[in-house]
Design an enzyme around this catalytic site. Structure first.
Site, PDB file in Angstrom:
ATOM      1  N   THR A   1     -37.055 -24.707  -8.298  1.00 60.30           N
ATOM      2  CA  THR A   1     -38.375 -24.113  -8.081  1.00 60.30           C
ATOM      3  C   THR A   1     -38.287 -22.647  -7.673  1.00 60.30           C
ATOM      4  O   THR A   1     -38.526 -21.756  -8.482  1.00 60.30           O
ATOM      5  CB  THR A   1     -39.148 -24.914  -7.021  1.00 60.30           C
ATOM      6  OG1 THR A   1     -38.338 -25.044  -5.834  1.00 60.30           O
ATOM      7  CG2 THR A   1     -39.496 -26.307  -7.533  1.00 60.30           C
TER       8      THR A   1
ATOM      9  N   LEU B   1     -31.508 -29.808  -5.017  1.00 63.65           N
ATOM     10  CA  LEU B   1     -31.887 -29.542  -6.397  1.00 63.65           C
ATOM     11  C   LEU B   1     -33.309 -29.028  -6.505  1.00 63.65           C
ATOM     12  O   LEU B   1     -33.610 -28.183  -7.353  1.00 63.65           O
ATOM     13  CB  LEU B   1     -31.721 -30.832  -7.215  1.00 63.65           C
ATOM     14  CG  LEU B   1     -31.766 -30.705  -8.733  1.00 63.65           C
ATOM     15  CD1 LEU B   1     -30.609 -29.850  -9.222  1.00 63.65           C
ATOM     16  CD2 LEU B   1     -31.705 -32.075  -9.375  1.00 63.65           C
ATOM     17  N   CYS B   2     -34.206 -29.507  -5.639  1.00 57.99           N
ATOM     18  CA  CYS B   2     -35.603 -29.090  -5.754  1.00 57.99           C
ATOM     19  C   CYS B   2     -35.764 -27.597  -5.490  1.00 57.99           C
ATOM     20  O   CYS B   2     -36.591 -26.928  -6.116  1.00 57.99           O
ATOM     21  CB  CYS B   2     -36.486 -29.909  -4.816  1.00 57.99           C
ATOM     22  SG  CYS B   2     -35.973 -29.843  -3.090  1.00 57.99           S
ATOM     23  N   THR B   3     -34.963 -27.057  -4.573  1.00 58.59           N
ATOM     24  CA  THR B   3     -35.021 -25.621  -4.302  1.00 58.59           C
ATOM     25  C   THR B   3     -34.470 -24.834  -5.486  1.00 58.59           C
ATOM     26  O   THR B   3     -35.029 -23.813  -5.891  1.00 58.59           O
ATOM     27  CB  THR B   3     -34.225 -25.278  -3.033  1.00 58.59           C
ATOM     28  OG1 THR B   3     -34.838 -25.909  -1.921  1.00 58.59           O
ATOM     29  CG2 THR B   3     -34.183 -23.783  -2.799  1.00 58.59           C
TER      30      THR B   3
END
Length: 449
Positions: free
Chosen positions: A225, A220-222
């Site tokens: 961002t 999810l962080c990729t």
């Protein structure tokens, strides 16, 4: 060839009434089960009434009513299984009709499980098929405890891992009936596999994740961002924007309006980051996890799964995964250059997070960031996690969900692992899609303990 003598009681089973119904249509199956078998275990197989009763009284759960599931349901019903349950959450689409032969054009839009159950019961009188339209996660341990065997015809690794963990967790060493054999089939194009798992006794699906190619999914962080591929933009629209803007709507991947909405969001995201390649068809493929399917491959793999189920229930022949050391439990099939099958033993792993009890060493670069570690978890064969949550005994490292914890732990993503972990420290990794925690021991090569 001289006729084989029938055991006492078998004649009644063949010609008379058994369980209140005529046995005429099961003549050949009864004949098979009423004769001594060359390769059977003499202590496990007694020809005649016992195996016939076992096949008659067995209750089998089929998970999935798609291309593989339709074949499995048909095979089980024609093999003498009278009590079958089927779970599937999908509805029938026009694109299903070329290989999912239990469905007709008039069934488009209806639940697969219901239509499949109706079709099988109509064609096989005396067979009761109970459908459930929904997720396997909707059911509890008491539900799964009813079945003799569970047969999976799924295209989702996450669903396989969930049912695997559930069946392993159900095992009570003081109750032999709590062990439910799991037979899993899978296909992709001209290739496929079937495998038999005896929870806690043999290699489980979690042990065997190295047999699957890593998912295209990313953390999810990729997605939130810096996306790098068109699939990242589509997953961003699917996982993040839908939840933010349409959380009250249940996403229907067969609804063109829903797919169009996701496509437009993904296209806007892609244009923002100058990423080409987002199309409607690609959006549909990513969201629905569409993989190539060939009817003949489905038929071969389903036949293998049902063959193993029949052998386990009746003990009429050796089966894959017989829970002893050195027994083959995995069958690979490939039909892209000829027809080839290969069976082998996939061994149980002591450090398996589901059926093992030892944490797994993880070699880390102390100068890499936590974000790099989180991203790698989506590609590691033994985890393949999309929304990982990481913590140690002392502190929380990063939480993908819920949103409030994601925001508060996001700053850690930029920090070096040496700042957050010490060599030998245990990291617990979880994912909302699974019932298990993965245990890793942080190892920094070259760092003195």
């Amino acid at each position: 060839m001289a006729a084989t003598a029938q055991p006492e009681g078998a004649t009644h089973a063949l010609n008379g009434e058994h369980g209140g119904e005529s046995r005429a249509k099961w003549k050949y199956m009864d004949t098979l089960l009423s004769r001594d078998r060359t390769f059977t275990d003499d202590n496990a197989f007694e020809p005649g009434e016992i195996p016939i009763n076992n096949i008659t009284n067995a209750r089998v759960l089929v998970i999935g009513a798609g291309g593989l599931g339709c074949e499995i349901l048909k095979n089980l019903a024609l093999s003498g299984i009278r009590n079958i349950d089927v779970i599937d959450m999908d509805t029938i689409d026009v694109s299903n009709l070329n290989r999912q032969f239990l469905f007709r054009e008039s069934d488009v839009g209806r639940p697969k499980a219901e239509v499949a159950a109706e079709f099988v019961m109509k064609r096989c009188p005396g067979c009761k098929v109970t459908p459930y339209v929904g997720k396997i996660q909707d059911k509890d341990d008491d539900y799964y405890m009813q079945f003799t065997i569970v047969v999976c015809g799924l295209d989702s690794i996450e669903a396989r891992r969930w049912i695997n963990a559930t069946l392993v967790g159900m095992v009570d060493m003081s109750n032999a009936d709590s062990l439910k054999p799991l037979i899993d089939g899978g296909t992709e194009g001209f290739k496929g596999q079937s495998r038999v798992i005896f929870p806690t006794m043999t290699s489980c699906i979690e042990c065997q994740l190295d047999m699957h190619a890593p998912r295209a999914a990313v953390p999810l962080c990729t997605l939130a961002t810096i996306p790098r591929q068109p699939e990242h933009c589509i997953e961003w629209a699917h996982i993040i924007k839908w939840e933010e803007e349409r959380k009250d709507d249940v996403l229907d991947t067969d609804d063109p309006e829903h797919i169009t909405w996701l496509y437009r969001k993904a296209l806007s995201r892609a244009e923002e980051f100058n990423i080409p390649g987002v199309t409607y068809s690609r959006t549909q493929g990513v969201v629905k996890n569409i993989i190539p399917a060939i009817a003949s491959t489905n038929a071969i793999v389903a036949a293998s799964c049902c063959n193993e189920a029949f052998k386990i229930i009746t003990a009429s022949a050796p089966y894959l995964g017989f829970p002893v050391d050195g027994t083959n439990n995995y069958m690979l099939y490939t039909g892209d250059s000829g027809v080839y099958t290969y069976t082998f033993e996939h061994q149980k792993k002591d450090d398996c997070p589901v059926c093992g009890n030892l944490p797994k060493d993880m070699s880390l670069d102390p100068d890499s960031t936590l974000q790099e570690l989180v991203e790698s978890l989506a590609e590691r064969p033994e985890s393949q996690l999309k929304k990982p949550n990481l913590r140690t005994e002392a502190k929380s490292l990063y939480y993908s969900t819920p949103a409030s914890l994601e925001v508060s732990t996001r700053p850690n993503l930029k920090r070096k692992l040496a700042e957050l972990l010490s060599d030998g420290e245990v990291i617990a990794v979880s994912d909302p899609a699974f019932q298990i925690d993965f245990q890793y021991i942080a190892r920094f090569p070259g760092v003195k303990q």
